[in-house]
Scaffold this motif. Structure first.
Motif, PDB file in Angstrom:
ATOM      1  N   SER A 137       0.255   2.721  -4.923  1.00  0.00           N
ATOM      2  CA  SER A 137      -0.429   1.467  -4.583  1.00  0.00           C
ATOM      3  C   SER A 137      -1.803   1.709  -3.994  1.00  0.00           C
ATOM      4  N   LYS A 181       4.798   5.670   6.178  1.00  0.00           N
ATOM      5  CA  LYS A 181       4.155   4.392   5.838  1.00  0.00           C
ATOM      6  C   LYS A 181       2.674   4.585   5.503  1.00  0.00           C
ATOM      7  N   ASN A 182       2.087   5.636   6.009  1.00  0.00           N
ATOM      8  CA  ASN A 182       0.627   5.782   5.864  1.00  0.00           C
ATOM      9  C   ASN A 182       0.261   6.476   4.560  1.00  0.00           C
ATOM     10  N   VAL A 183       1.268   6.781   3.739  1.00  0.00           N
ATOM     11  CA  VAL A 183       0.958   7.443   2.455  1.00  0.00           C
ATOM     12  C   VAL A 183       1.500   6.560   1.338  1.00  0.00           C
ATOM     13  N   THR A 184       0.711   6.415   0.280  1.00  0.00           N
ATOM     14  CA  THR A 184       1.211   5.658  -0.864  1.00  0.00           C
ATOM     15  C   THR A 184       0.919   6.459  -2.129  1.00  0.00           C
ATOM     16  N   ILE A 185       1.798   6.370  -3.082  1.00  0.00           N
ATOM     17  CA  ILE A 185       1.606   7.121  -4.323  1.00  0.00           C
ATOM     18  C   ILE A 185       0.879   6.215  -5.341  1.00  0.00           C
TER      19      ILE A 185
END
Lengths: 152, 204, 221
Positions: free
Chosen positions: A37, A31-35
Protein backbone atom coordinates in the motif's frame (compact mmCIF):
# COMPACT_ATOMS: atom_id res chain seq x y z
CA UNK A 1 -5.80 -0.81 -25.36
CA UNK A 2 -8.00 -3.85 -24.76
CA UNK A 3 -8.70 -4.59 -21.11
CA UNK A 4 -7.91 -8.12 -19.95
CA UNK A 5 -10.90 -9.43 -18.01
CA UNK A 6 -10.25 -12.43 -15.81
CA UNK A 7 -13.06 -14.87 -15.05
CA UNK A 8 -12.50 -15.63 -11.42
CA UNK A 9 -15.10 -15.63 -8.69
CA UNK A 10 -14.11 -12.33 -7.01
CA UNK A 11 -16.91 -12.59 -4.50
CA UNK A 12 -15.53 -15.92 -3.27
CA UNK A 13 -11.96 -14.62 -3.18
CA UNK A 14 -12.99 -11.57 -1.16
CA UNK A 15 -15.04 -13.75 1.17
CA UNK A 16 -12.11 -16.15 1.60
CA UNK A 17 -9.83 -13.23 2.49
CA UNK A 18 -12.37 -11.65 4.86
CA UNK A 19 -12.56 -14.94 6.76
CA UNK A 20 -8.82 -14.88 7.54
CA UNK A 21 -8.15 -11.12 7.53
CA UNK A 22 -8.38 -10.63 11.29
CA UNK A 23 -6.09 -13.61 11.96
CA UNK A 24 -3.46 -12.38 9.51
CA UNK A 25 -3.57 -8.65 10.30
CA UNK A 26 -3.59 -9.17 14.09
CA UNK A 27 -0.36 -11.17 13.91
CA UNK A 28 1.26 -8.43 11.80
CA UNK A 29 2.78 -6.12 14.40
CA UNK A 30 4.83 -3.93 12.02
CA UNK A 31 2.30 -1.12 11.47
CA UNK A 32 4.96 1.23 10.13
CA UNK A 33 5.86 -1.02 7.20
CA UNK A 34 3.68 -1.72 4.20
CA UNK A 35 4.36 -3.95 1.23
CA UNK A 36 1.66 -3.05 -1.31
CA UNK A 37 0.00 0.00 0.00
CA UNK A 38 2.71 2.44 -0.87
CA UNK A 39 -0.21 4.05 -2.60
CA UNK A 40 1.73 6.34 -4.72
CA UNK A 41 2.97 3.06 -6.13
CA UNK A 42 -0.34 1.57 -7.18
CA UNK A 43 -2.55 4.61 -7.73
CA UNK A 44 -0.09 6.22 -10.05
CA UNK A 45 -0.02 3.26 -12.43
CA UNK A 46 -1.14 4.25 -15.89
CA UNK A 47 -3.73 2.08 -17.72
CA UNK A 48 -1.07 0.92 -20.19
CA UNK A 49 0.92 -0.55 -17.30
CA UNK A 50 -1.98 -2.26 -15.53
CA UNK A 51 -1.48 -5.71 -17.04
CA UNK A 52 2.28 -5.71 -16.40
CA UNK A 53 1.80 -4.74 -12.73
CA UNK A 54 -0.97 -7.32 -12.28
CA UNK A 55 1.20 -10.02 -13.80
CA UNK A 56 4.18 -9.02 -11.65
CA UNK A 57 2.04 -9.02 -8.49
CA UNK A 58 0.61 -12.45 -9.34
CA UNK A 59 4.19 -13.72 -9.76
CA UNK A 60 5.21 -12.02 -6.49
CA UNK A 61 2.46 -13.86 -4.58
CA UNK A 62 3.03 -17.12 -6.43
CA UNK A 63 6.82 -17.30 -6.09
CA UNK A 64 7.39 -15.56 -2.74
CA UNK A 65 4.42 -14.94 -0.48
CA UNK A 66 2.48 -18.20 -0.64
CA UNK A 67 5.74 -20.20 -0.48
CA UNK A 68 7.28 -18.22 2.38
CA UNK A 69 4.22 -18.36 4.64
CA UNK A 70 4.15 -21.13 7.22
CA UNK A 71 0.61 -21.75 8.43
CA UNK A 72 -0.67 -24.10 11.13
CA UNK A 73 -4.40 -23.33 10.98
CA UNK A 74 -6.18 -25.62 8.53
CA UNK A 75 -8.91 -23.06 7.92
CA UNK A 76 -6.31 -20.48 6.91
CA UNK A 77 -4.47 -23.03 4.73
CA UNK A 78 -7.68 -23.84 2.84
CA UNK A 79 -8.46 -20.20 2.13
CA UNK A 80 -4.92 -19.38 1.07
CA UNK A 81 -5.09 -22.39 -1.24
CA UNK A 82 -8.29 -21.01 -2.81
CA UNK A 83 -6.59 -17.69 -3.45
CA UNK A 84 -3.30 -19.20 -4.67
CA UNK A 85 -5.03 -21.50 -7.18
CA UNK A 86 -7.32 -18.71 -8.39
CA UNK A 87 -4.26 -16.52 -8.92
CA UNK A 88 -2.69 -19.36 -10.94
CA UNK A 89 -5.76 -19.54 -13.15
CA UNK A 90 -5.83 -15.74 -13.43
CA UNK A 91 -2.23 -15.68 -14.58
CA UNK A 92 -2.96 -18.23 -17.32
CA UNK A 93 -5.95 -16.16 -18.46
CA UNK A 94 -3.82 -13.00 -18.49
CA UNK A 95 -1.08 -14.68 -20.49
CA UNK A 96 -3.60 -15.76 -23.14
CA UNK A 97 -5.13 -12.29 -23.25
CA UNK A 98 -2.07 -10.09 -23.32
CA UNK A 99 -0.02 -11.43 -26.24
CA UNK A 100 2.32 -8.46 -26.97
CA UNK A 101 0.30 -5.84 -25.08
CA UNK A 102 1.77 -6.49 -21.70
CA UNK A 103 4.97 -4.50 -21.93
CA UNK A 104 6.49 -3.10 -18.74
CA UNK A 105 7.32 0.59 -18.63
CA UNK A 106 9.92 2.00 -16.25
CA UNK A 107 7.17 3.08 -13.83
CA UNK A 108 5.68 -0.39 -13.73
CA UNK A 109 9.10 -1.92 -13.18
CA UNK A 110 9.85 0.59 -10.43
CA UNK A 111 6.53 -0.13 -8.75
CA UNK A 112 7.25 -3.85 -8.74
CA UNK A 113 10.79 -3.30 -7.47
CA UNK A 114 9.47 -1.15 -4.60
CA UNK A 115 7.16 -3.97 -3.59
CA UNK A 116 10.04 -6.46 -3.54
CA UNK A 117 12.23 -3.96 -1.66
CA UNK A 118 9.51 -3.52 0.95
CA UNK A 119 9.29 -7.30 1.23
CA UNK A 120 13.05 -7.62 1.67
CA UNK A 121 13.00 -5.08 4.52
CA UNK A 122 11.39 -7.60 6.81
CA UNK A 123 12.32 -11.07 7.91
CA UNK A 124 10.80 -13.54 5.46
CA UNK A 125 7.95 -14.92 7.58
CA UNK A 126 6.93 -11.42 8.72
CA UNK A 127 7.05 -10.16 5.13
CA UNK A 128 4.91 -13.05 3.89
CA UNK A 129 2.40 -12.56 6.71
CA UNK A 130 2.15 -8.82 5.99
CA UNK A 131 1.71 -9.43 2.25
CA UNK A 132 -1.11 -11.88 2.93
CA UNK A 133 -2.73 -9.30 5.23
CA UNK A 134 -2.59 -6.81 2.37
CA UNK A 135 -4.33 -9.09 -0.14
CA UNK A 136 -7.41 -6.85 0.13
CA UNK A 137 -5.44 -4.10 -1.61
CA UNK A 138 -4.51 -6.42 -4.49
CA UNK A 139 -8.03 -7.87 -4.73
CA UNK A 140 -9.44 -4.32 -4.93
CA UNK A 141 -6.90 -3.61 -7.70
CA UNK A 142 -8.05 -6.72 -9.62
CA UNK A 143 -11.70 -5.81 -9.08
CA UNK A 144 -11.09 -2.33 -10.40
CA UNK A 145 -8.95 -3.29 -13.41
CA UNK A 146 -9.92 -6.78 -14.50
CA UNK A 147 -13.56 -7.35 -13.74
CA UNK A 148 -16.37 -7.03 -16.25
CA UNK A 149 -18.39 -4.74 -13.99
CA UNK A 150 -15.46 -2.38 -13.86
CA UNK A 151 -15.55 -2.27 -17.65
CA UNK A 152 -18.89 -0.40 -17.76
CA UNK B 1 2.45 -46.99 14.44
CA UNK B 2 -0.60 -48.12 12.41
CA UNK B 3 0.51 -51.00 10.30
CA UNK B 4 -0.85 -50.81 6.77
CA UNK B 5 -3.20 -53.81 6.81
CA UNK B 6 -6.31 -52.29 5.34
CA UNK B 7 -6.69 -52.45 1.53
CA UNK B 8 -6.81 -49.10 -0.21
CA UNK B 9 -10.25 -47.93 -1.44
CA UNK B 10 -10.86 -48.97 -5.07
CA UNK B 11 -12.64 -47.37 -8.03
CA UNK B 12 -11.87 -43.89 -6.77
CA UNK B 13 -13.58 -41.53 -9.22
CA UNK B 14 -15.23 -38.12 -9.53
CA UNK B 15 -18.60 -37.11 -10.96
CA UNK B 16 -19.40 -33.45 -11.54
CA UNK B 17 -22.71 -31.94 -12.61
CA UNK B 18 -23.64 -28.26 -12.63
CA UNK B 19 -20.54 -27.32 -10.66
CA UNK B 20 -21.28 -29.85 -7.88
CA UNK B 21 -18.28 -32.15 -7.61
CA UNK B 22 -18.61 -35.57 -5.93
CA UNK B 23 -15.86 -38.11 -5.24
CA UNK B 24 -16.83 -41.80 -4.94
CA UNK B 25 -15.06 -45.02 -4.03
CA UNK B 26 -15.81 -48.64 -3.23
CA UNK B 27 -16.15 -49.62 0.44
CA UNK B 28 -13.33 -51.24 2.39
CA UNK B 29 -15.18 -53.85 4.38
CA UNK B 30 -14.16 -55.16 7.78
CA UNK B 31 -16.89 -57.40 9.24
CA UNK B 32 -18.54 -55.80 12.23
CA UNK B 33 -16.33 -52.72 12.04
CA UNK B 34 -16.86 -49.14 10.93
CA UNK B 35 -14.19 -48.02 8.51
CA UNK B 36 -13.51 -44.30 8.16
CA UNK B 37 -12.13 -42.56 5.10
CA UNK B 38 -9.90 -39.51 4.83
CA UNK B 39 -9.94 -37.39 1.67
CA UNK B 40 -7.19 -34.90 0.82
CA UNK B 41 -6.62 -32.58 -2.12
CA UNK B 42 -3.93 -30.54 -3.85
CA UNK B 43 -4.67 -27.68 -6.18
CA UNK B 44 -2.35 -27.05 -9.09
CA UNK B 45 -0.54 -24.46 -6.97
CA UNK B 46 0.28 -27.00 -4.30
CA UNK B 47 1.27 -29.68 -6.78
CA UNK B 48 3.56 -27.30 -8.71
CA UNK B 49 5.10 -25.27 -5.88
CA UNK B 50 4.51 -27.13 -2.61
CA UNK B 51 4.14 -30.75 -3.67
CA UNK B 52 4.54 -32.05 -0.13
CA UNK B 53 1.35 -30.22 0.89
CA UNK B 54 -1.94 -32.14 0.87
CA UNK B 55 -4.99 -30.41 2.37
CA UNK B 56 -7.69 -32.38 4.23
CA UNK B 57 -11.04 -31.99 2.48
CA UNK B 58 -13.38 -29.66 4.31
CA UNK B 59 -16.24 -32.20 4.31
CA UNK B 60 -14.67 -35.64 4.55
CA UNK B 61 -11.74 -35.87 6.87
CA UNK B 62 -12.98 -38.20 8.19
CA UNK B 63 -16.21 -39.64 6.83
CA UNK B 64 -17.97 -43.00 7.09
CA UNK B 65 -19.62 -42.51 3.72
CA UNK B 66 -18.48 -43.68 0.31
CA UNK B 67 -18.64 -40.30 -1.35
CA UNK B 68 -17.39 -36.83 -0.68
CA UNK B 69 -18.71 -33.47 -1.86
CA UNK B 70 -15.60 -31.45 -2.73
CA UNK B 71 -17.43 -28.50 -4.27
CA UNK B 72 -16.14 -26.15 -1.55
CA UNK B 73 -12.59 -27.40 -2.02
CA UNK B 74 -12.47 -27.01 -5.80
CA UNK B 75 -12.80 -23.24 -6.06
CA UNK B 76 -10.45 -22.46 -8.95
CA UNK B 77 -10.47 -23.55 -12.57
CA UNK B 78 -7.19 -25.46 -12.34
CA UNK B 79 -6.47 -29.21 -12.06
CA UNK B 80 -6.89 -30.73 -8.59
CA UNK B 81 -5.36 -33.98 -7.34
CA UNK B 82 -7.35 -36.05 -4.82
CA UNK B 83 -6.49 -39.04 -2.68
CA UNK B 84 -8.45 -41.17 -0.19
CA UNK B 85 -7.32 -43.49 2.57
CA UNK B 86 -9.23 -45.96 4.76
CA UNK B 87 -8.73 -46.08 8.54
CA UNK B 88 -9.88 -48.46 11.24
CA UNK B 89 -8.60 -47.64 14.71
CA UNK B 90 -4.84 -47.47 14.34
CA UNK B 91 -4.85 -49.37 11.06
CA UNK B 92 -4.67 -47.34 7.86
CA UNK B 93 -4.59 -48.21 4.19
CA UNK B 94 -2.34 -46.84 1.49
CA UNK B 95 -3.60 -43.80 -0.36
CA UNK B 96 -5.70 -44.26 -3.47
CA UNK B 97 -5.09 -41.42 -5.92
CA UNK B 98 -7.53 -40.14 -8.50
CA UNK B 99 -6.35 -41.47 -11.84
CA UNK B 100 -6.39 -38.05 -13.51
CA UNK B 101 -6.40 -34.57 -11.94
CA UNK B 102 -9.90 -33.08 -11.92
CA UNK B 103 -10.64 -29.64 -13.41
CA UNK B 104 -14.06 -28.16 -12.78
CA UNK B 105 -14.26 -26.98 -16.38
CA UNK B 106 -15.17 -30.62 -17.14
CA UNK B 107 -18.41 -30.39 -15.19
CA UNK B 108 -21.58 -31.48 -17.02
CA UNK B 109 -23.91 -28.52 -17.52
CA UNK B 110 -27.59 -29.42 -17.92
CA UNK B 111 -30.26 -27.17 -19.43
CA UNK B 112 -31.86 -25.25 -16.56
CA UNK B 113 -35.35 -26.07 -15.38
CA UNK B 114 -37.61 -23.06 -15.77
CA UNK B 115 -41.19 -22.10 -15.07
CA UNK B 116 -42.88 -19.71 -17.49
CA UNK B 117 -46.08 -18.07 -16.30
CA UNK B 118 -48.30 -15.42 -17.74
CA UNK B 119 -49.27 -13.25 -14.87
CA UNK B 120 -51.97 -10.93 -16.03
CA UNK B 121 -50.42 -9.32 -19.09
CA UNK B 122 -46.90 -10.24 -18.13
CA UNK B 123 -44.57 -12.99 -19.36
CA UNK B 124 -42.59 -14.10 -16.30
CA UNK B 125 -39.84 -16.71 -16.01
CA UNK B 126 -38.40 -18.28 -12.89
CA UNK B 127 -35.25 -20.35 -13.24
CA UNK B 128 -33.72 -23.17 -11.22
CA UNK B 129 -31.30 -21.91 -8.57
CA UNK B 130 -28.03 -23.65 -9.46
CA UNK B 131 -25.79 -21.63 -7.18
CA UNK B 132 -23.78 -18.40 -7.24
CA UNK B 133 -21.58 -19.44 -10.17
CA UNK B 134 -24.52 -19.51 -12.58
CA UNK B 135 -26.08 -16.90 -14.84
CA UNK B 136 -28.77 -17.60 -17.44
CA UNK B 137 -29.35 -16.56 -21.01
CA UNK B 138 -33.12 -16.32 -21.57
CA UNK B 139 -34.38 -16.14 -25.16
CA UNK B 140 -38.05 -15.36 -25.91
CA UNK B 141 -40.08 -14.65 -29.01
CA UNK B 142 -43.61 -14.27 -30.32
CA UNK B 143 -44.87 -17.42 -32.08
CA UNK B 144 -45.45 -15.83 -35.49
CA UNK B 145 -43.61 -15.76 -38.83
CA UNK B 146 -40.53 -13.55 -38.86
CA UNK B 147 -40.60 -13.11 -35.12
CA UNK B 148 -37.39 -11.67 -33.64
CA UNK B 149 -35.73 -13.52 -30.77
CA UNK B 150 -35.11 -11.28 -27.75
CA UNK B 151 -32.45 -12.05 -25.17
CA UNK B 152 -32.12 -11.26 -21.48
CA UNK B 153 -29.24 -12.24 -19.12
CA UNK B 154 -30.49 -13.21 -15.68
CA UNK B 155 -27.88 -12.96 -12.94
CA UNK B 156 -29.31 -15.55 -10.56
CA UNK B 157 -31.99 -18.20 -10.28
CA UNK B 158 -34.95 -18.32 -7.87
CA UNK B 159 -35.99 -14.69 -8.52
CA UNK B 160 -38.94 -14.15 -10.93
CA UNK B 161 -37.87 -12.11 -13.93
CA UNK B 162 -40.33 -10.06 -15.95
CA UNK B 163 -39.64 -10.55 -19.63
CA UNK B 164 -42.35 -8.76 -21.53
CA UNK B 165 -45.77 -7.19 -21.42
CA UNK B 166 -47.65 -9.39 -23.85
CA UNK B 167 -50.37 -8.71 -26.43
CA UNK B 168 -53.58 -10.64 -25.87
CA UNK B 169 -54.19 -13.65 -28.11
CA UNK B 170 -50.52 -14.07 -29.03
CA UNK B 171 -48.40 -17.09 -28.11
CA UNK B 172 -44.98 -16.43 -26.63
CA UNK B 173 -42.15 -18.97 -26.34
CA UNK B 174 -39.18 -18.99 -23.95
CA UNK B 175 -35.99 -21.07 -23.69
CA UNK B 176 -32.94 -20.70 -21.45
CA UNK B 177 -29.37 -21.90 -21.06
CA UNK B 178 -27.07 -21.81 -18.05
CA UNK B 179 -23.79 -19.84 -18.23
CA UNK B 180 -20.77 -20.31 -15.96
CA UNK B 181 -18.24 -17.56 -16.56
CA UNK B 182 -15.58 -18.95 -14.26
CA UNK B 183 -15.18 -21.96 -16.55
CA UNK B 184 -16.20 -20.16 -19.77
CA UNK B 185 -18.93 -22.63 -20.70
CA UNK B 186 -22.70 -22.85 -21.10
CA UNK B 187 -25.33 -25.60 -21.15
CA UNK B 188 -27.57 -26.54 -24.05
CA UNK B 189 -30.86 -24.65 -24.29
CA UNK B 190 -33.86 -25.99 -22.46
CA UNK B 191 -36.86 -27.12 -24.48
CA UNK B 192 -38.96 -24.04 -25.40
CA UNK B 193 -42.01 -23.42 -23.22
CA UNK B 194 -44.85 -21.52 -24.87
CA UNK B 195 -47.74 -19.69 -23.26
CA UNK B 196 -50.62 -17.91 -24.85
CA UNK B 197 -52.04 -14.66 -23.53
CA UNK B 198 -55.80 -14.92 -22.92
CA UNK B 199 -58.16 -12.44 -24.55
CA UNK B 200 -58.75 -11.32 -28.13
CA UNK B 201 -56.06 -9.88 -30.23
CA UNK B 202 -56.52 -6.17 -31.09
CA UNK B 203 -56.59 -5.23 -34.80
CA UNK B 204 -53.24 -3.92 -35.99
CA UNK C 1 -0.21 15.25 34.70
CA UNK C 2 1.62 11.96 34.49
CA UNK C 3 -0.58 9.06 35.35
CA UNK C 4 0.67 7.42 38.55
CA UNK C 5 -0.88 4.08 37.87
CA UNK C 6 -2.71 2.80 34.86
CA UNK C 7 -4.76 -0.06 36.20
CA UNK C 8 -8.16 1.08 34.84
CA UNK C 9 -10.03 -1.42 32.66
CA UNK C 10 -9.82 -0.64 28.94
CA UNK C 11 -12.72 0.79 26.89
CA UNK C 12 -14.47 -2.04 24.98
CA UNK C 13 -16.16 -2.64 21.61
CA UNK C 14 -13.91 -0.14 19.84
CA UNK C 15 -14.79 0.03 16.17
CA UNK C 16 -15.19 2.38 13.22
CA UNK C 17 -18.70 3.10 12.00
CA UNK C 18 -18.31 4.37 8.44
CA UNK C 19 -21.02 5.56 6.06
CA UNK C 20 -20.17 7.32 2.77
CA UNK C 21 -16.64 7.90 4.13
CA UNK C 22 -17.82 9.59 7.31
CA UNK C 23 -15.66 7.59 9.68
CA UNK C 24 -16.61 7.77 13.36
CA UNK C 25 -14.79 5.80 16.04
CA UNK C 26 -17.10 4.32 18.67
CA UNK C 27 -16.34 2.51 21.93
CA UNK C 28 -18.07 1.44 25.15
CA UNK C 29 -17.35 2.63 28.64
CA UNK C 30 -14.92 0.37 30.55
CA UNK C 31 -16.70 -2.21 32.68
CA UNK C 32 -17.03 -1.62 36.37
CA UNK C 33 -16.64 2.16 36.31
CA UNK C 34 -20.21 3.24 37.04
CA UNK C 35 -20.88 6.73 38.35
CA UNK C 36 -17.28 7.73 37.81
CA UNK C 37 -16.21 10.79 35.75
CA UNK C 38 -14.20 9.00 33.05
CA UNK C 39 -12.64 10.86 30.14
CA UNK C 40 -11.05 9.46 27.01
CA UNK C 41 -8.15 10.26 24.71
CA UNK C 42 -7.94 9.06 21.10
CA UNK C 43 -4.98 8.53 18.78
CA UNK C 44 -4.80 7.21 15.23
CA UNK C 45 -2.15 5.63 13.01
CA UNK C 46 -1.78 5.74 9.23
CA UNK C 47 -0.71 2.26 8.20
CA UNK C 48 2.81 2.35 6.76
CA UNK C 49 3.66 5.66 8.45
CA UNK C 50 5.89 6.11 11.48
CA UNK C 51 3.94 6.97 14.62
CA UNK C 52 0.63 7.40 16.38
CA UNK C 53 -0.94 10.82 16.04
CA UNK C 54 -3.26 12.60 18.44
CA UNK C 55 -6.85 13.22 17.40
CA UNK C 56 -6.90 16.88 18.38
CA UNK C 57 -10.69 17.05 18.85
CA UNK C 58 -10.76 13.96 21.05
CA UNK C 59 -8.41 14.60 23.96
CA UNK C 60 -9.91 14.26 27.46
CA UNK C 61 -13.46 13.94 26.15
CA UNK C 62 -16.32 12.35 28.08
CA UNK C 63 -18.35 11.15 25.08
CA UNK C 64 -17.72 7.64 23.70
CA UNK C 65 -17.28 8.48 20.04
CA UNK C 66 -14.85 10.51 17.96
CA UNK C 67 -15.30 11.68 14.37
CA UNK C 68 -12.06 10.82 12.59
CA UNK C 69 -13.36 11.56 9.08
CA UNK C 70 -10.78 14.29 8.48
CA UNK C 71 -7.91 12.20 9.74
CA UNK C 72 -8.97 9.19 7.65
CA UNK C 73 -10.14 11.09 4.56
CA UNK C 74 -7.55 9.48 2.25
CA UNK C 75 -9.82 6.52 1.82
CA UNK C 76 -7.34 4.38 -0.11
CA UNK C 77 -5.06 4.25 2.87
CA UNK C 78 -5.55 2.03 5.90
CA UNK C 79 -5.70 3.14 9.53
CA UNK C 80 -5.73 2.07 13.15
CA UNK C 81 -7.21 4.01 16.07
CA UNK C 82 -6.91 3.55 19.81
CA UNK C 83 -8.54 5.05 22.90
CA UNK C 84 -7.57 5.10 26.56
CA UNK C 85 -9.76 5.86 29.62
CA UNK C 86 -8.60 8.34 32.25
CA UNK C 87 -9.98 8.94 35.74
CA UNK C 88 -8.22 11.42 38.01
CA UNK C 89 -4.60 10.27 38.03
CA UNK C 90 -5.36 6.77 36.81
CA UNK C 91 -5.67 5.51 33.26
CA UNK C 92 -6.26 2.36 31.26
CA UNK C 93 -4.21 0.58 28.64
CA UNK C 94 -4.97 1.51 25.04
CA UNK C 95 -7.84 -0.28 23.34
CA UNK C 96 -7.04 -0.59 19.63
CA UNK C 97 -9.13 -1.17 16.48
CA UNK C 98 -8.44 -3.66 13.76
CA UNK C 99 -6.88 -2.27 10.57
CA UNK C 100 -9.53 -0.07 8.96
CA UNK C 101 -9.72 0.33 5.15
CA UNK C 102 -12.36 2.99 4.32
CA UNK C 103 -12.41 2.21 0.57
CA UNK C 104 -13.43 -1.40 1.23
CA UNK C 105 -15.36 -0.98 4.48
CA UNK C 106 -17.47 2.15 4.27
CA UNK C 107 -21.19 1.46 3.97
CA UNK C 108 -22.81 3.17 1.00
CA UNK C 109 -26.16 4.69 1.78
CA UNK C 110 -29.08 4.21 -0.62
CA UNK C 111 -29.58 6.77 -3.39
CA UNK C 112 -32.16 9.52 -3.15
CA UNK C 113 -35.34 8.03 -4.62
CA UNK C 114 -38.28 9.86 -6.26
CA UNK C 115 -41.32 7.75 -7.15
CA UNK C 116 -44.12 8.85 -9.49
CA UNK C 117 -47.02 6.60 -10.41
CA UNK C 118 -49.31 6.16 -13.39
CA UNK C 119 -52.20 3.76 -13.91
CA UNK C 120 -49.95 0.80 -14.70
CA UNK C 121 -46.52 2.19 -14.05
CA UNK C 122 -44.17 3.49 -11.43
CA UNK C 123 -41.17 5.54 -12.47
CA UNK C 124 -38.20 5.54 -10.13
CA UNK C 125 -35.63 8.38 -10.29
CA UNK C 126 -32.39 7.74 -8.41
CA UNK C 127 -29.68 10.22 -7.34
CA UNK C 128 -26.37 8.79 -6.18
CA UNK C 129 -25.55 9.23 -2.47
CA UNK C 130 -23.08 11.93 -1.53
CA UNK C 131 -19.67 11.41 -0.01
CA UNK C 132 -18.90 12.95 3.40
CA UNK C 133 -17.73 16.58 3.07
CA UNK C 134 -15.08 18.23 5.18
CA UNK C 135 -16.95 21.55 5.12
CA UNK C 136 -20.70 21.95 4.51
CA UNK C 137 -19.96 24.50 1.78
CA UNK C 138 -17.65 22.19 -0.11
CA UNK C 139 -19.10 21.16 -3.46
CA UNK C 140 -20.74 17.73 -3.24
CA UNK C 141 -18.87 14.64 -4.41
CA UNK C 142 -20.97 11.68 -5.50
CA UNK C 143 -20.13 8.20 -4.24
CA UNK C 144 -20.27 7.30 -7.94
CA UNK C 145 -16.94 9.09 -8.27
CA UNK C 146 -15.46 6.92 -5.55
CA UNK C 147 -17.00 3.75 -7.00
CA UNK C 148 -17.43 4.14 -10.77
CA UNK C 149 -19.31 0.81 -10.95
CA UNK C 150 -21.79 1.71 -8.21
CA UNK C 151 -25.06 -0.12 -8.97
CA UNK C 152 -28.54 -0.14 -7.43
CA UNK C 153 -30.58 -3.19 -6.56
CA UNK C 154 -34.28 -2.30 -7.01
CA UNK C 155 -36.87 -4.74 -5.65
CA UNK C 156 -40.61 -4.31 -6.17
CA UNK C 157 -43.08 -6.25 -4.03
CA UNK C 158 -46.62 -6.59 -5.37
CA UNK C 159 -48.75 -6.62 -2.21
CA UNK C 160 -51.73 -8.11 -4.13
CA UNK C 161 -49.94 -11.10 -5.71
CA UNK C 162 -47.24 -11.38 -3.08
CA UNK C 163 -44.60 -11.58 -5.78
CA UNK C 164 -41.27 -9.70 -5.86
CA UNK C 165 -39.22 -8.67 -8.85
CA UNK C 166 -35.76 -7.38 -8.52
CA UNK C 167 -33.40 -5.77 -10.92
CA UNK C 168 -29.84 -4.46 -10.78
CA UNK C 169 -29.40 -1.16 -12.61
CA UNK C 170 -26.64 1.33 -13.15
CA UNK C 171 -28.54 4.22 -14.65
CA UNK C 172 -30.58 6.68 -12.64
CA UNK C 173 -34.09 6.01 -13.88
CA UNK C 174 -36.24 2.92 -14.07
CA UNK C 175 -39.82 2.73 -15.31
CA UNK C 176 -41.87 -0.27 -14.26
CA UNK C 177 -44.46 -0.23 -17.00
CA UNK C 178 -46.06 -3.59 -16.50
CA UNK C 179 -48.01 -3.08 -13.28
CA UNK C 180 -51.63 -3.50 -12.27
CA UNK C 181 -53.81 -0.45 -11.60
CA UNK C 182 -54.96 0.40 -8.04
CA UNK C 183 -52.36 -1.85 -6.50
CA UNK C 184 -49.99 -1.15 -3.64
CA UNK C 185 -46.36 -1.80 -4.52
CA UNK C 186 -43.46 -1.67 -2.05
CA UNK C 187 -40.18 -0.49 -3.54
CA UNK C 188 -36.83 -1.24 -1.92
CA UNK C 189 -33.56 0.27 -3.20
CA UNK C 190 -30.01 -0.32 -2.00
CA UNK C 191 -26.59 0.66 -3.32
CA UNK C 192 -24.15 -2.06 -4.44
CA UNK C 193 -20.39 -1.58 -4.78
CA UNK C 194 -17.69 -4.13 -5.57
CA UNK C 195 -15.43 -5.58 -2.92
CA UNK C 196 -16.33 -7.43 0.26
CA UNK C 197 -20.01 -7.61 1.16
CA UNK C 198 -21.09 -4.68 3.31
CA UNK C 199 -24.05 -4.19 5.62
CA UNK C 200 -26.98 -3.13 3.41
CA UNK C 201 -28.65 0.24 4.02
CA UNK C 202 -31.95 -0.10 2.12
CA UNK C 203 -34.45 2.64 1.25
CA UNK C 204 -38.09 1.48 1.32
CA UNK C 205 -41.43 3.00 0.42
CA UNK C 206 -44.85 1.68 -0.62
CA UNK C 207 -46.94 3.44 -3.23
CA UNK C 208 -50.15 2.64 -5.08
CA UNK C 209 -50.72 2.76 -8.84
CA UNK C 210 -53.61 4.94 -9.97
CA UNK C 211 -57.08 3.74 -10.72
CA UNK C 212 -57.95 3.00 -14.36
CA UNK C 213 -59.25 6.18 -16.05
CA UNK C 214 -62.45 5.21 -18.00
CA UNK C 215 -61.26 5.60 -21.68
CA UNK C 216 -63.37 7.45 -24.31
CA UNK C 217 -63.60 4.57 -26.81
CA UNK C 218 -63.13 0.82 -26.93
CA UNK C 219 -62.39 -1.23 -30.08
CA UNK C 220 -64.06 -4.59 -30.34
CA UNK C 221 -63.45 -6.86 -33.31
Amino acid sequence: LRRCLVSVDMRLLEKSFQEIRRTLQTKDTFKNVTILSTLENLRSIKPVDVCCVTNNLLTFYRDRVFKDHQETSLEVVRRISRIANSFLHMQKTLEQCVHRQCHCSQEATNATRTIHDNYNQLEVSSAALKSLGELNIFLAWIDRNHQETSAT
Amino acid sequence: DGATILPAPQNFSVRSTNMKHLLMWNPVTQPGETVFYFVQYQGEYESLYMSHIWIPSSQCSPTKGLECDVTDDVTATVPYNFRVMAMLGSQSSAWSNLEHPFNRNATVLTPPRMEVTEHGLHLVVELEDLGPQFEFLVVYWRMEPGAVERVKVVRSGDIPVHLETMDPGVMYCVKAQALVKTIGRHSAFSQPTCVEMQGESLPL
Amino acid sequence: VPYAFCGLPKPTNITFLSINMKNVLHWSRPEGLHGVEVTYTVQYFIYGQRKWLSASKCTSISRTYCDLSVETSDYERQFYAKVKAIWETRCSEWAETERFYPFLETQVSPPEVALTTGEKSISIALTAPEKWKRNPQDSPVSMQQVYPNLKYNVSVYDTKSGRTWSQCITNSTLVLSWLEPSTLYCVRVESLVPGPTRLPLPWKQCISTLEVQTSTWKVKV
